[in-house]
Design an enzyme around this catalytic site. Structure first.
Site, PDB file in Angstrom:
ATOM      1  N   GLU A   1       0.871  -1.161   0.000  1.00  0.00           N
ATOM      2  CA  GLU A   1       0.000   0.000   0.000  1.00  0.00           C
ATOM      3  C   GLU A   1       0.920   1.227   0.000  1.00  0.00           C
ATOM      4  OE1 GLU A   1      -2.686   0.432   3.336  1.00  0.00           O
ATOM      5  OE2 GLU A   1      -3.579   2.226   2.461  1.00  0.00           O
TER       6      GLU A   1
ATOM      7  N   ARG B   1       5.394 -13.072   9.670  1.00  0.00           N
ATOM      8  CA  ARG B   1       6.070 -11.791   9.459  1.00  0.00           C
ATOM      9  C   ARG B   1       7.485 -11.811  10.000  1.00  0.00           C
ATOM     10  NH1 ARG B   1       2.196  -7.752   8.766  1.00  0.00           N
ATOM     11  NH2 ARG B   1       3.593  -6.021   9.099  1.00  0.00           N
TER      12      ARG B   1
ATOM     13  N   LYS C   1       4.378   0.762   9.181  1.00  0.00           N
ATOM     14  CA  LYS C   1       4.548   2.048   8.513  1.00  0.00           C
ATOM     15  C   LYS C   1       3.950   3.174   9.336  1.00  0.00           C
ATOM     16  CE  LYS C   1       3.169   0.063   4.700  1.00  0.00           C
ATOM     17  NZ  LYS C   1       2.589  -0.166   3.371  1.00  0.00           N
TER      18      LYS C   1
HETATM   19  P1  ATP Z   1       2.721  -2.185   7.641  1.00  0.00           P
HETATM   20  O1  ATP Z   1       1.975  -2.647   8.841  1.00  0.00           O
HETATM   21  O2  ATP Z   1       4.168  -2.001   7.858  1.00  0.00           O
HETATM   22  O3  ATP Z   1       2.066  -1.021   6.976  1.00  0.00           O
HETATM   23  P2  ATP Z   1       1.499  -3.829   5.751  1.00  0.00           P
HETATM   24  O4  ATP Z   1       1.426  -5.302   5.775  1.00  0.00           O
HETATM   25  O5  ATP Z   1       0.271  -3.058   6.031  1.00  0.00           O
HETATM   26  O6  ATP Z   1       2.688  -3.407   6.668  1.00  0.00           O
HETATM   27  P3  ATP Z   1       1.657  -3.518   2.943  1.00  0.00           P
HETATM   28  O7  ATP Z   1       2.102  -2.341   2.183  1.00  0.00           O
HETATM   29  O8  ATP Z   1       0.250  -3.905   2.868  1.00  0.00           O
HETATM   30  O9  ATP Z   1       2.112  -3.287   4.427  1.00  0.00           O
HETATM   31  O10 ATP Z   1       2.580  -4.776   2.646  1.00  0.00           O
HETATM   32  C1  ATP Z   1       2.928  -5.277   1.381  1.00  0.00           C
HETATM   33  C2  ATP Z   1       3.356  -6.711   1.558  1.00  0.00           C
HETATM   34  O11 ATP Z   1       4.457  -6.810   2.448  1.00  0.00           O
HETATM   35  C3  ATP Z   1       2.237  -7.524   2.154  1.00  0.00           C
HETATM   36  O12 ATP Z   1       2.106  -8.732   1.412  1.00  0.00           O
HETATM   37  C4  ATP Z   1       2.670  -7.772   3.559  1.00  0.00           C
HETATM   38  O13 ATP Z   1       2.167  -8.977   4.063  1.00  0.00           O
HETATM   39  C5  ATP Z   1       4.192  -7.775   3.441  1.00  0.00           C
HETATM   40  N1  ATP Z   1       4.825  -7.415   4.718  1.00  0.00           N
HETATM   41  C6  ATP Z   1       4.643  -6.286   5.433  1.00  0.00           C
HETATM   42  N2  ATP Z   1       5.343  -6.323   6.582  1.00  0.00           N
HETATM   43  C7  ATP Z   1       5.986  -7.508   6.606  1.00  0.00           C
HETATM   44  C8  ATP Z   1       6.880  -8.142   7.534  1.00  0.00           C
HETATM   45  N3  ATP Z   1       7.238  -7.560   8.678  1.00  0.00           N
HETATM   46  N4  ATP Z   1       7.359  -9.361   7.215  1.00  0.00           N
HETATM   47  C9  ATP Z   1       7.015  -9.951   6.065  1.00  0.00           C
HETATM   48  N5  ATP Z   1       6.196  -9.418   5.149  1.00  0.00           N
HETATM   49  C10 ATP Z   1       5.683  -8.207   5.400  1.00  0.00           C
HETATM   50 MG    MG Z   2      -1.002  -1.662   5.700  1.00  0.00          MG
END
Ligand code: ATP
Ligand code: MG
Length: 557
Positions: free
Chosen positions: A31, A256, A266
Site C-alpha cells: 500500500e 512476518r 509504517k
Molecule cells: P505495515 O503494517 O508495515 O504497513 P502492511 O502489511 O500493512 O505493513 P503492505 O504495504 O500492505 O504493508 O505490505 C505489502 C506486503 O508486504 C504484504 O504482502 C505484507 O504482508 C508484506 N509485509 C509487510 N510487513 C511484513 C513483515 N514484517 N514481514 C514480512 N512481510 C511483510
Molecule cells: Mg497496511
C-alpha cells in the site's frame, strides 16, 4: 526458527506437478502509504525468488484503495527500493486501475442477492457483529430487495450520501464462527481525492474485497501474504467464487519478519518521521530500505539475511545482529581498507625530520589482493585516537602511555616520551620518538610491541564527519514495541523507547587518498568498522561517513 525451509515452494511444486497450475505468477502488493521496511524486503524476496525459480512472473502492484493515506511520493520511493534490492517486476499495476471492474463485480453480487446496502453506523455494525463466543445479529437493512440495493449503491456511487452514511456489505453468514464472514463491509463512501483517480470515485472498495479481485484480475496463482490474513482466507475464496472470477488465486500465509530494537509498521515509522525523532524516512537509523541503503547496507546483504531467516508459519524475532553479520560478509572483500581517526589527538614525532614526508605503501584489501595498493603519507605530525593514549593506564592497556612503545599500522614503532595538557587539564598533544629500523615491511624482528594503532598524517589529513549509531529504540522486544492499541499510554510507551543517544556526530580525519570518495562508497576503517559515505550530508567540501557496522561481533550463525 526453521532455517531455509520453504513450505511455499513445496506447494508450488505440487501444484505444477499435479497440473493444478500451468504457470506461476506472484505479486508484491504494497500500500503506498509509507516507505518500505525490511519486513517488506522479506515479502519481496519471497515473491520474486519463487517466481524466478519456477520461470514465473512477479507483479509490483500498488494496493491503493484508501485515498486518505496514499501518496505518489510513496509510489516513487517503493519502486526505487524494489529496484535497488535487485528486482525487476513483470507487470506494474495499481489496484485503483481496477475500480470500474471492482464496482461491476459488486453490482454482480447485489444482483445475485449476495450483497446489500446497510445504513447502520460503523459502531452499530461492530456491535451487531457479535464476538468469538456470541453469534452476530442481522442488520435491519439486511432484507432490502435487490432493486433497492442496486438503486442505493448506484446513488452511493453518484455521491448522493455523505461519508459513513451507507456501506455495501457482503451477505454471507451472521452466525459464522469466523467473524470475517459475518457480512463484511466491502464498499464505503469516502469523498476524498485519490492520488491516481482524482475525484472520479467517492466509493472505495475495502481491502478484503479488493485484494482477491486484484489477484484474480492479474491471474496471480499464489498470493503470498502474512499470517494475520489467515482468518480472511475463507472470505478471500468466497469473493473470488461469488464474483465469478475466471482465475482462482490461492492465498498462502507466512510469518512476518520482526527484528530486535525495531518497529515494523509504517504507521509507527511515519510517527517517528512526522514527530521529528528522525531526519526523514531514509534516516540511517530507520529499518526502512531507504534508511538501510543510506546507512550503507547492501542489497546483497539484505537478500542474504532475509533468505537466511527462512519461511515458516510462525513469526519469530530475528536478532538485528544477523543482518550485520551479512553486511560484514558482503563488504569484507569489496570494501577498501583505510584509516580514519574519529576523535583526533595530535602526536608529534620529535625525532622525525621537520618538513619531510614519506609515502608508505599498503594493500587496499589484504583479503583481496586484486584491489592493489595505496600510498599513505607519513610525517612529523599525525593524529591518533584520543582513547589510544592514557596518562595513567590500567593493567593490560597496551596502547600509548608515557614510556610505552606501540606500532603504527603500515608505519613505524613510536614511543611516548611526553605529553602536553591545556589549562583545563586535558591532554592535547603527545610527544613521541620513532625508530627508523622498525618500518613496516622491513622484516624487523628486534623486539615486539603489543599495541597497533591507526593514525592519519596531520599535514595531509582530510577532515571528515563521522556519524555513529546506536539502535533507535532501546527495547529489544519488537512485540512490546509493536503492541497495537488505541490506548494512549501504549502509544506513548513506544515513543518512550526512543534512544536519545542513537546518533553521535564526531569530527575527525581520514587518509588523503579518500578525498574523492563518492556518496555510498564503502570502506573498512581499521579497528573501527564499515563506513559508507552519506549521500545527504556530504558536500564538495565535507565528507560525511555513516557507521554501517562495527568490526566486532558476538553473533554466530
Ligand atoms: P505495515 O503494517 O508495515 O504497513 P502492511 O502489511 O500493512 O505493513 P503492505 O504495504 O500492505 O504493508 O505490505 C505489502 C506486503 O508486504 C504484504 O504482502 C505484507 O504482508 C508484506 N509485509 C509487510 N510487513 C511484513 C513483515 N514484517 N514481514 C514480512 N512481510 C511483510
Ligand atoms: Mg497496511
Amino acid at each position: 526458527m526453521e532455517h531455509n525451509s520453504n513450505f511455499i515452494r513445496n506447494i508450488i511444486k505440487d501444484d505444477l506437478a499435479s497440473g493444478k497450475r500451468k504457470h506461476v505468477i506472484t505479486r508484491f502488493p504494497p500500500e503506498p502509504n509509507g516507505y518500505l521496511h525490511i519486513g517488506h524486503a522479506k515479502s519481496i524476496v519471497i515473491n520474486f525468488d519463487l517466481a524466478d525459480e519456477f520461470n514465473g512472473k512477479t507483479n509490483l502492484r500498488f494496493d491503493d484503495t484508501n485515498p486518505l493515506k496514499e501518496d505518489s511520493e510513496y509510489v516513487h520511493a517503493i519502486k526505487e527500493d524494489v529496484q535497488w534490492l535487485g528486482y525487476d517486476w513483470d507487470g506494474l499495476f495499481f489496484a485503483s486501475d481496477y475500480f470500474q471492474e471492482m464496482y461491476e463485480r459488486a453490482v454482480l453480487l447485489i444482483k445475485k442477492g449476495k450483497a446489500y446496502v446497510d445504513d447502520l453506523t460503523q459502531e452499530e455494525i461492530r456491535a451487531y457483529r457479535g464476538t468469538l463466543t456470541e453469534p452476530g445479529k442481522d442488520s435491519p437493512y439486511r432484507g432490502r430487495s435487490i432493486e433497492e440495493n442496486l438503486d442505493l449503491f448506484e446513488r452511493m456511487k453518484k455521491g448522493e450520501f455523505g461519508n459513513g452514511e451507507k456501506v455495501l456489505r457482503a451477505k454471507i453468514d451472521m452466525n459464522s464462527p469466523n467473524i470475517n464472514l459475518r457480512d463484511p463491509v466491502i464498499y464505503r463512501i469516502s469523498h476524498a481525492t485519490h492520488h491516481n483517480t482524482g475525484d472520479q470515485w467517492c466509493i472505495y472498495p475495502m481491502y478484503s474485497f479488493a485484494h482477491p479481485l486484484e489477484d484474480a484480475i492479474e491471474d496471480v496463482t499464489h498470493s503470498i501474504c502474512t499470517t494475520e490474513f489467515e482468518d480472511q482466507r475463507p472470505l478471500y475464496n468466497w469473493i473470488v467464487e461469488e464474483c465469478e472470477m475466471e482465475s482462482k488465486p490461492q492465498q498462502i500465509e507466512f510469518g512476518r519478519l520482526n527484528i530486535t530494537n525495531a518497529v515494523m509498521s509504517k504507521r509507527k515509522l511515519k510517527q517517528l518521521v512526522d514527530e521529528g525523532f528522525v531526519d526523514g524516512w531514509d534516516d540511517p537509523r530507520m529499518p526502512t530500505i531507504s534508511g538501510l541503503r543510506r546507512r550503507g547496507y547492501t542489497p546483497e546483504a539484505i537478500r542474504a539475511f532475509v533468505r537466511e531467516t527462512g519461511i515458516s508459519k510462525g513469526s519469530g524475532v530475528v536478532d538485528s545482529q544477523m543482518l550485520d553479520h551479512f553486511v560484514r560478509e558482503d563488504l569484507k572483500l569489496k570494501a577498501p581498507r583505510t584509516m580514519g581517526v574519529v576523535r583526533p589527538l595530535k602526536v608529534v614525532i620529535t625525532n622525525y625530520p621537520e618538513g619531510q614526508t614519506e609515502m608508505l605503501e599498503a594493500e587496499i584489501n589484504p583479503e583481496n589482493p586484486e584491489m592493489g595498493s595505496r600510498q599513505i603519507p607519513f610525517s612529523r605530525e599525525i593524529y591518533i585516537e584520543q582513547e589510544d593514549f592514557m596518562e595513567d593506564p590500567p593493567k593490560k592497556y597496551f596502547r600509548l602511555f608515557p614510556g610505552n612503545e606501540v606500532r603504527l599500522k603500515h608505519a613505524y614503532f613510536i614511543k611516548c616520551e611526553d605529553f602536553v595538557k591545556d589549562e583545563n587539564g586535558n591532554v592535547v598533544e603527545i610527544h613521541c620518538t620513532y625508530d627508523i629500523e622498525t618500518k613496516s615491511g622491513s622484516g624487523f624482528t628486534g623486539r615486539k610491541v603489543k599495541g597497533t594503532l591507526h593514525w592519519v598524517d596531520a599535514s595531509q589529513a582530510v577532515p571528515a564527519e563521522f556519524r555513529l549509531y546506536e539502535p533507535l529504540l532501546v527495547s529489544e522486544d519488537p512485540t512490546e514495541l509493536e503492541a497495537e492499541s488505541t490506548e494512549p499510554e501504549v502509544e506513548k510507551s513506544f515513543l518512550d523507547q526512543v534512544n536519545p543517544n542513537s546518533l553521535q556526530i564526531l569530527q575527525g580525519f581520514v587518509e588523503p587518498n579518500m578525498k574523492d570518495a563518492s556518496p555510498q562508497d564503502k570502506f573498512q576503517f581499521f579497528r573501527h568498522g564499515y563506513f559508507s559515505v552519506d549521500p545527504k550530508h556530504t558536500t564538495e567540501n565535507k565528507l560525511v561517513f555513516n557507521l554501517v557496522v562495527s568490526l566486532k561481533s558476538s553473533f554466530k550463525l
